[in-house]
Enzyme design. Structure first.
Site, PDB file in Angstrom:
ATOM      1  N   ASN A 150       0.844  -1.250  -0.038  1.00 50.92           N
ATOM      2  CA  ASN A 150      -0.086  -0.091  -0.120  1.00 50.92           C
ATOM      3  C   ASN A 150       0.868   1.175   0.143  1.00 50.92           C
ATOM      4  O   ASN A 150       0.283   2.457  -0.664  1.00 50.92           O
ATOM      5  CB  ASN A 150      -1.004   0.020   1.076  1.00 50.92           C
ATOM      6  CG  ASN A 150      -0.249  -0.094   2.577  1.00 50.92           C
ATOM      7  OD1 ASN A 150       0.770  -0.635   2.533  1.00 50.92           O
ATOM      8  ND2 ASN A 150      -0.843   0.704   3.575  1.00 50.92           N
ATOM      9  N   LYS A 173      12.560  -8.064   0.998  1.00 53.99           N
ATOM     10  CA  LYS A 173      11.367  -8.882   0.166  1.00 53.99           C
ATOM     11  C   LYS A 173      10.314  -7.956   0.298  1.00 53.99           C
ATOM     12  O   LYS A 173       9.601  -7.847   1.212  1.00 53.99           O
ATOM     13  CB  LYS A 173      11.047 -10.042   0.855  1.00 53.99           C
ATOM     14  CG  LYS A 173      10.544 -10.898  -0.195  1.00 53.99           C
ATOM     15  CD  LYS A 173       9.433 -11.984   0.554  1.00 53.99           C
ATOM     16  CE  LYS A 173       8.103 -11.511   0.740  1.00 53.99           C
ATOM     17  NZ  LYS A 173       7.368 -10.808  -0.496  1.00 53.99           N
ATOM     18  N   GLY A 226       2.439  -5.490   7.663  1.00 54.52           N
ATOM     19  CA  GLY A 226       1.383  -6.260   6.987  1.00 54.52           C
ATOM     20  C   GLY A 226       0.442  -6.949   7.891  1.00 54.52           C
ATOM     21  O   GLY A 226       0.147  -6.273   9.004  1.00 54.52           O
ATOM     22  N   GLU A 248       4.679  -3.884  12.526  1.00 55.56           N
ATOM     23  CA  GLU A 248       3.587  -2.953  12.305  1.00 55.56           C
ATOM     24  C   GLU A 248       2.652  -3.956  11.314  1.00 55.56           C
ATOM     25  O   GLU A 248       2.518  -4.283  10.509  1.00 55.56           O
ATOM     26  CB  GLU A 248       3.743  -1.793  11.651  1.00 55.56           C
ATOM     27  CG  GLU A 248       4.706  -0.889  12.308  1.00 55.56           C
ATOM     28  CD  GLU A 248       4.139  -0.441  13.786  1.00 55.56           C
ATOM     29  OE1 GLU A 248       2.960  -0.377  13.651  1.00 55.56           O
ATOM     30  OE2 GLU A 248       5.083  -0.322  14.613  1.00 55.56           O
ATOM     31  N   CYS A 282      -3.065   1.728   6.850  1.00 55.88           N
ATOM     32  CA  CYS A 282      -3.253   1.239   8.355  1.00 55.88           C
ATOM     33  C   CYS A 282      -3.867   2.176   9.122  1.00 55.88           C
ATOM     34  O   CYS A 282      -4.211   1.863  10.567  1.00 55.88           O
ATOM     35  CB  CYS A 282      -1.863   0.470   8.657  1.00 55.88           C
ATOM     36  SG  CYS A 282      -0.584   1.914   8.693  1.00 55.88           S
ATOM     37  N   GLU A 460       9.140   2.472  15.120  1.00 50.65           N
ATOM     38  CA  GLU A 460       9.508   2.784  13.892  1.00 50.65           C
ATOM     39  C   GLU A 460       9.894   4.508  14.008  1.00 50.65           C
ATOM     40  O   GLU A 460       9.193   5.307  14.578  1.00 50.65           O
ATOM     41  CB  GLU A 460       8.983   2.475  12.758  1.00 50.65           C
ATOM     42  CG  GLU A 460       8.871   0.856  12.589  1.00 50.65           C
ATOM     43  CD  GLU A 460       8.396   0.432  11.316  1.00 50.65           C
ATOM     44  OE1 GLU A 460       9.083   0.243  10.480  1.00 50.65           O
ATOM     45  OE2 GLU A 460       7.127   0.120  11.079  1.00 50.65           O
TER      46      GLU A 460
END
Length: 483
Positions: A150, A173, A226, A248, A282, A460
């Site tokens: 996203n 990844k 995710g 997260e 999110c 973060e």
């Protein structure tokens, strides 16, 4: 880079063992490309290269790391329109939002370039005479970064930048839905004068490449953004190797609309937070807890605002809401609308697939009224342009409803009352709280994260990122008496 070489491993672009097709969700006839998928052997090669490169990158020193990160950030910002167009084309967010994301990604790198030069340790006095103590931060080692679709450039940027700033090597990844954005960012990083293997891009499925990555004993830390289910699986895999994790995950963000609010402002912020980015954030406001005194007036205006949004091709002028990212996501979104109605919610507007000039995954923003907090649509993260109205008779009831959730990422309140705003800031169980602002929208130099099922591990962004990307060492020195 030659065509069909989309893996960057050990300082070289490589082809994979297979490819995935990438198409524009605004126009399915627009083929973006086929993107390589890594093999297990290629992932192992990336991990080996990262372990070899990491000490070299740490030894390069703070000025070198500053210069590299500054160059990456500067190029990202200067190419924001170009990269923003890639984001809009493959993820579906309107071009203006794509450009903003690319520019913000650059800001993460320039911010952490400056962090390279800041003191990352402390001096302490010993309780014993003749002993000196220093506390220093050293790289954690090889960091696996698993990022979502996203925000395909900004989210990896806020992970990659601090990882590199603090001297770590990275194996990244990204999501398979947005490989072009990942390749664009990697091309910028790969142009820098860095040790081969210090940064690696490994595209592949979560089941195969992703799982093997998070289970590897050669990984020292995992940063993941995710879903909750995937996050729990990663945590379980990491425990076996005692790997450091930062995650997260989901959210179910509430916004309290109080009877004393500026109603026009409340409607504007609620609509922005609920439907911006097609609700695929999110931080989206999917629970609107509205005081009963203004509920009907607010809901009428919110529906008008939802209907007024221009839903269309992400690259068309004037588009405010682009398509949903994929067919499976659209199918899931439409199913949530039906689940809400089956539980007794009233669909005030939207909730269906839209036809536009091109074949794409377009959906009309939906408002569900008459919902209860125990309904599925108010318990599960939908990641959709859907928001639910919940009626409350008081501030206390609204706060209680807001806190009744397994999640706790962001939360907001619309009110003119200083006492309510202050009480909300202190008593809302969320990692980020907003007063008279949308729940979506955060700054890059301060910590970001949530509580409960929303987050796990240290925060973060900002200086708080050092807690995850470094390891603390306390050194004691008895220098003796000079002769």
């Amino acid at each position: 880079m030659t065509q069909n070489q989309h893996l960057y491993i050990a300082g070289r672009w490589q082809s994979g063992i297979s490819t995935v097709e990438n198409r524009n969700p605004s126009d399915l006839s627009d083929w973006i490309g086929n993107y390589d998928q890594a093999s297990a052997d290629q992932l192992d090669q990336a991990l080996d290269a990262a372990r070899t490169a990491q000490p070299l990158w740490w030894a390069a020193g703070i000025q070198k790391r500053h210069d590299v990160l500054m160059a990456i950030g500067t190029e990202l910002m200067s190419r924001a329109e170009e990269i923003g167009r890639i984001i809009a084309r493959e993820e579906g967010k309107p071009l203006a939002e794509g450009k903003g994301e690319a520019y913000r990604a650059g800001q993460f790198f320039t911010y952490y370039a400056a962090e390279c030069l800041r003191n990352q340790g402390d001096l302490a006095e010993s309780v014993r005479p003749g002993i000196e103590i220093d506390v220093r931060r050293e790289p954690v080692g090889v960091v696996a970064i698993v990022s979502p679709w996203n925000f395909p450039v900004a989210t990896p940027a806020w992970k990659i930048a601090p990882a590199l700033a603090f001297g770590n090597a990275v194996v990244w990844k990204p999501a398979n839905l947005t490989p072009a954005s990942a390749v664009a960012l990697t091309e910028i990083i790969a142009r820098q004068d860095i040790p081969p293997g210090m940064f690696n891009l490994v595209l592949g499925s979560g089941r195969e490449v992703g799982q093997r990555l998070v289970e590897s004993p050669r990984v020292d830390a995992i940063s993941f953004t995710g879903s909750v289910g995937v996050g729990r699986g990663i945590a379980a895999s990491a425990v076996a190797n005692m790997t450091k994790v930062q995650m997260e995950m989901g959210s179910k963000n509430p916004m309290l609309i109080m009877e004393d609010c500026d109603l026009d402002l409340a409607v504007a912020h609620a609509a922005n937070a609920a439907f911006g980015g097609t609700g695929q954030k999110c931080t989206a406001a999917s629970r609107l807890i509205v005081h009963s005194a203004i509920h009907d007036q607010f809901s009428e205006r919110l529906v008008a605002a939802a209907k007024a949004f221009k839903v269309g091709h992400a690259l068309e002028d004037g588009t405010q809401i682009g398509p949903v990212v994929s067919e499976s996501q659209l199918t899931q979104n439409l199913a949530y609308v039906e689940k809400g109605r089956a539980e007794g919610a009233e669909l005030l507007c939207g909730g269906g697939r839209l036809e536009r000039g091109t074949e794409g995954y377009f959906m009309a923003p939906a408002v569900l009224a008459g919902t209860r907090n125990d309904m599925i649509v108010n318990r599960e993260e939908m990641f959709a342009p859907i928001t639910c109205l919940i009626k409350a008779d008081s501030y206390g009831e609204a706060l209680s409803i807001a806190n009744d959730s397994p999640f706790g990422l962001t939360a907001g309140i619309m009110t003119r009352s200083l006492s309510r705003a202050s009480h909300f800031r202190a008593n809302m169980r969320a990692g980020c709280v907003m007063v008279n602002l949308p729940t979506a929208g955060t700054d890059y130099h301060v910590p970001f994260g949530g509580r409960g099922a929303s987050s796990f591990g240290s925060r973060e962004q900002g200086r708080y990122a050092a807690e995850f990307y470094t390891s603390v060492k306390t050194a004691y020195v008895a220098a003796g008496v000079p002769e």
